[in-house]
Design a protein around this motif. Structure first.
Motif, PDB file in Angstrom:
ATOM      1  N   PRO A 314       0.746  -1.186  -0.009  1.00  0.00           N
ATOM      2  CA  PRO A 314       0.054   0.068  -0.010  1.00  0.00           C
ATOM      3  C   PRO A 314       0.745   1.209  -0.258  1.00  0.00           C
ATOM      4  O   PRO A 314       0.443   2.344  -0.745  1.00  0.00           O
ATOM      5  CB  PRO A 314      -0.717   0.047   1.410  1.00  0.00           C
ATOM      6  N   ALA A 318       0.808   4.221  -2.712  1.00  0.00           N
ATOM      7  CA  ALA A 318       0.481   5.593  -2.392  1.00  0.00           C
ATOM      8  C   ALA A 318       1.470   6.507  -2.830  1.00  0.00           C
ATOM      9  O   ALA A 318       1.232   7.556  -3.330  1.00  0.00           O
ATOM     10  CB  ALA A 318       0.113   5.575  -0.786  1.00  0.00           C
TER      11      ALA A 318
ATOM     12  N   GLN B 182      -3.900   1.003   4.516  1.00  0.00           N
ATOM     13  CA  GLN B 182      -3.727   2.239   3.559  1.00  0.00           C
ATOM     14  C   GLN B 182      -3.985   3.597   4.121  1.00  0.00           C
ATOM     15  O   GLN B 182      -3.362   4.606   3.717  1.00  0.00           O
ATOM     16  CB  GLN B 182      -5.331   2.029   2.887  1.00  0.00           C
ATOM     17  N   GLN B 186      -1.220   6.379   3.605  1.00  0.00           N
ATOM     18  CA  GLN B 186      -1.332   7.730   3.058  1.00  0.00           C
ATOM     19  C   GLN B 186      -0.758   8.799   4.121  1.00  0.00           C
ATOM     20  O   GLN B 186      -0.363   9.919   3.551  1.00  0.00           O
ATOM     21  CB  GLN B 186      -2.964   7.958   2.879  1.00  0.00           C
TER      22      GLN B 186
END
Lengths: 326, 199
Positions: A314, A318, B182, B186
């Motif tokens: 992830p 990102a 996630q 981020q």
């Protein structure tokens, strides 16, 4: 010299003064403030006087000038230190927990029948007692220890003291070896430098360091993809290099490289003191580890308690998405 | 292979047997806590002297050593030369010498010439560790007999008094990032953007 003095073994590394020497002097100055004694630096080897300016935190700098001390071999070092410590009679001897210190300090203590402590991080004087905090079990356990014997031989972990601006009298005494030296059964032959050609991790702005938490060699590729997405390179802690998953030139830490990148991402690195020594000055450190007690979180600016393999993909996505937007 | 009979040492010794150790010597020790380092060195030395070894290999940088390092103390007790923090060993020019590779910072090695007999403090192998199947360890457990070597040593006093042992404070500096994979990813990207690491 008095029984309240603090003696420091100053080390050189490939003819340059090793950082640990300045750190030990800073620790010695603090201790000498408590004992009321002087700080005495001992530098072994010919041409040692050229480092005297850098050792100005000491009150006295003893340079033992003998060709047998030009490169490290255990017996000549030990013989000279035994003689110097015996004649100086200090309260404590600070020796770095280095490849040299680990060889000489324990034997020095045994020969002098003096106490030896490993992994020293903090040292204070209270009356006739030295109170030492030592790190064991890779930094996961701290031990508060009291030492009454003198001289105490203290193996100090690199990074425990910041070099000081404080100065001492810095009186340089260049002396011949106090004992006759001859080659022992262990002799230095040559230094073998790492092969050129690999990436120089000391020059990278971004490093993604992997540790034992990566678990399998097959997972290295995903970590490398992340490193490249960040515009950086892969580095590693010792277990990864021991497994031959990366060359020694990628190893960060005491026996590897000292790195100071803008961003250091530690993936599955527990953060033993030997590793922290090589990366704790990085501008930004983010650590990912499943163990909330991992010492790496003590030096990291941000931490994530998570299996690194759950985060790598992830995070790579990102970052790539962010780059796509830019 | 020589080991003090303390803790779960049998597991290690059976693994050694499975890897091909020809002789395994256990030093009886009945106390609840390990001996002080200097006492341990004296005990090992007594047992090893009997073996008249040309080369003694012992680990360095053990995670639980507080009172120094066992390896050089063993060499002192054996009255043998010593060099430690070794990452590789090769045969030397003559039968009674070897080349030991001592690790220095910066991935630098020092090649040291060592006249035997000697003690080497081993930091790690120059090749990855070789593991053995559990089945071979189980077989070794059935077939291996340890030799016991009694040693007589005076108990040594610890060189220092441990007042307290404890875990360091966790996360003293790190700000922990929480959330799903996630969300954390981020947030890391936002931090990197704030710091100018990514655009």
């Amino acid at each position: 010299m008095s029984a309240q003095d603090i003696l420091v073994l100053a080390e050189t590394n490939q003819e340059a003064l090793a950082d640990i020497s300045l750190e030990l002097l800073a620790g010695a100055r603090q201790l000498a403030g408590g004992t009321g004694g002087q700080v005495v630096a001992v530098l072994l080897g010919p041409d040692g006087a050229k480092h005297a300016d850098a050792l100005s935190a000491a009150d006295r700098i003893l340079v033992i000038d003998d060709l047998q001390l030009a490169a490290f071999s255990p017996e000549p070092y030990l013989a000279v230190l035994e003689s110097v410590v015996s004649s100086e009679g200090p309260r404590a001897v600070l020796i770095g927990s280095t490849t040299i210190g680990l060889d000489v300090a324990p034997a020095l203590g045994a020969r002098l029948d003096a106490p030896v402590l490993s992994g020293c991080q903090q040292i204070v004087v209270e009356g006739d007692t030295l109170k030492v905090t030592s790190a064991i079990c890779g930094g996961k356990i701290l031990a508060d220890v009291e030492v009454k014997g003198s001289p105490a031989i203290l193996l100090v972990l690199p990074g425990s003291f910041r070099p000081t601006e404080e100065t001492g009298a810095a009186q340089v005494e260049t002396l011949p070896s106090p004992v006759a030296l001859k080659p022992g059964a262990v002799t230095f032959e040559e230094l073998i430098l790492p092969e050129a050609g690999d990436v120089d991790i000391t020059q990278q702005d971004v490093l993604v360091a992997v540790g034992r938490g990566i678990q399998q060699e097959g997972n290295m590729e995903a970590a490398e993809e992340l490193a490249h997405a960040l515009g950086g390179e892969l580095a590693a802690s010792r277990p990864i290099v021991d497994q031959d998953w990366l060359p020694t030139t990628r190893q960060v830490g005491k026996s590897g490289m000292i790195v100071k990148p803008k961003f250091y991402l530690a993936l599955g690195v527990s953060g033993a003191p030997e590793h922290q020594e090589g990366m704790s000055s990085s501008d930004l450190i983010i650590a990912v580890n499943t163990d909330p007690a991992a010492p790496i979180f003590e030096v990291a600016h941000y931490g994530v308690e998570m299996d690194l393999m759950d985060l790598v993909e992830p995070l790579t996505e990102a970052i790539n998405a962010r780059k796509g937007e830019a | 292979m020589v080991a003090l009979d303390f803790g779960e040492v049998d597991d290690t010794l059976f693994t050694a047997a499975a890897k091909g150790a020809d002789q395994i010597v256990k030093i009886p020790y009945d106390e609840d806590v390990p001996p002080p380092l200097r006492q341990a060195a004296a005990m090992y030395a007594q047992a090893i002297k009997e073996l008249q070894a040309d080369l003694v290999l012992i680990g360095v940088n053990a995670h639980d050593e507080l009172e120094g390092v066992l390896a050089p103390l063993l060499a002192l007790n054996l009255e043998l030369p010593y060099v430690g923090v070794i990452r590789g060993v090769k045969s030397g020019d003559g039968a009674a010498t070897l080349q030991a590779f001592k690790e220095f910072p910066g991935a630098v090695m020092a090649r040291m010439n060592v006249k035997l007999p000697a003690v080497l403090g081993i930091l790690g192998a120059d090749q990855p560790p070789r593991y053995v199947p559990v089945s071979r360890i189980r077989a070794a457990m059935k077939s291996t007999e340890f030799q016991e070597q009694e040693v007589a040593t005076a108990a040594a006093e610890p060189v220092a008094t441990v007042q307290r042992m404890y875990h360091p404070e966790v996360g003293e500096r790190a700000e922990m990032l929480e959330g799903s994979e996630q969300e954390v990813a981020q947030r890391i990207v936002e931090i990197l953007a704030e710091k100018g690491v990514v655009k």
